[in-house]
Design an enzyme around this catalytic site. Structure first.
Site, PDB file in Angstrom:
ATOM      1  CD  GLU A 110      11.461  -1.511   4.725  1.00 44.31           C
ATOM      2  OE1 GLU A 110      10.692  -1.100   5.253  1.00 44.31           O
ATOM      3  OE2 GLU A 110      11.414  -1.831   3.583  1.00 44.31           O
ATOM      4  CD  GLU A 115       7.180   0.428   9.763  1.00 42.45           C
ATOM      5  OE1 GLU A 115       6.545   0.671   8.867  1.00 42.45           O
ATOM      6  OE2 GLU A 115       7.928  -0.393  10.047  1.00 42.45           O
TER       7      GLU A 115
END
Length: 301
Positions: A110, A115
């Protein structure tokens, strides 16, 4: 590099994730039909793709708010992924991400490109992996320092190391994160600056992420002929010296918006957010900024 027409611009070929949020957010992910019918996912007349949480429904305290999580149907093995973001979600309880992920997480890896949580002002870039992948801290270029004789500008990074263990089974899956130092990279600062471009290059030497605020976007990106060798040092770099290419495979592009959950829920009070998370999520007036507006996502291979 050749541009991949199947994922050149949103809306690309997408699937809508409509099962329980694996990060334990106070959200209900909805199907494509429900998202489009409720105005939670749509494309504006100017071509900008919008994804948002429900901003109209008043809920009972403790109920979950509708949101969207979209995934590209195509998976990739290496390439340059250019995310042109006009507006990103932010605000108390809000936990958005634009990321790449394999089909059998954490196997396949990932890469979190964009974010953050709450009113954060700096973008956090993170890798999560199976056991054995770490962040090579020797590739960091400390603030104010200059390149050493044996260093290459494009192979050192300028962000701040948060952790070096990428293994998702350790440290409560915090991953090996790197924090940007540009207040235009996330939240209100990003939106006030007219958005920006996040370019993720996954190649034989590792994974690198550059961020350019709107006024700093290189002309070659605008011309859709990107040349990362001219961009200087990236904000983040996970070198194959410590995290082999084999930790990443068949990565799809994902956008989501979580409310609360493992990160934003656990830090709701310490971030200075008012009242309880359950009460906060119940009030739609709190989520005017909980939406993505995306100019394009382009993939070059």
């Amino acid at each position: 590099m050749n541009r991949d027409p199947s994922a050149s611009d949103l809306p690309f070929s997408l699937s809508f994730f409509d099962t329980t949020d694996p990060t334990n957010g106070m959200i209900t992910y909805v199907s494509a039909a429900d998202a489009m019918g409720a105005g939670l996912a749509y494309v504006r007349d100017d071509g900008v793709a919008v994804m948002t949480v429900d901003t109209t429904t008043t809920l009972a305290s403790g109920d979950y708010r509708k949101s969207v999580r979209i995934t590209s149907k195509k998976a990739y093995n290496k390439g340059l992924f250019v995310f042109d973001i006009l507006k990103g979600p932010y605000g108390c309880s809000v936990w958005p991400a634009a990321w790449l992920v394999g089909p059998s997480w954490p196997a396949g890896g990932e890469i979190d490109v964009v974010e953050g949580v709450h009113e954060n002002v700096y973008n956090q870039m993170t890798v999560h992996s199976s056991a054995g992948c770490t962040l090579d801290a020797s590739k960091a270029l400390a603030a104010g320092s200059t390149l050493k004789e044996d260093q290459v500008e494009a192979e050192v990074f300028t962000g701040t190391i948060l952790a070096t263990t990428c293994d998702a089974s350790e440290n409560s899956n915090t991953g090996c994160g790197i924090l940007d130092s540009d207040t235009r990279s996330y939240g209100a600062g990003l939106n006030d600056a007219g958005g920006g471009v996040y370019a993720t290059l996954w190649d034989d030497i590792g994974v690198r992420i550059w961020f350019f605020a709107r006024e700093d976007v290189p002309a070659d990106i605008t011309a859709q002929d990107p040349d990362p060798t001219t961009w200087g040092s990236p904000k983040a770099y996970w070198a194959t010296t410590a995290c082999a290419s084999s930790f990443f495979s068949d990565l799809s592009i994902v956008f989501d918006i979580v409310l609360g959950g493992d990160w934003a829920g656990a830090t709701f009070s310490t971030a200075g957010c008012p009242g309880s998370l359950a009460d906060y999520v119940a009030n739609p007036a709190n989520f005017a900024n909980a939406n993505w507006a995306v100019n394009s996502v382009r993939v070059y291979q």
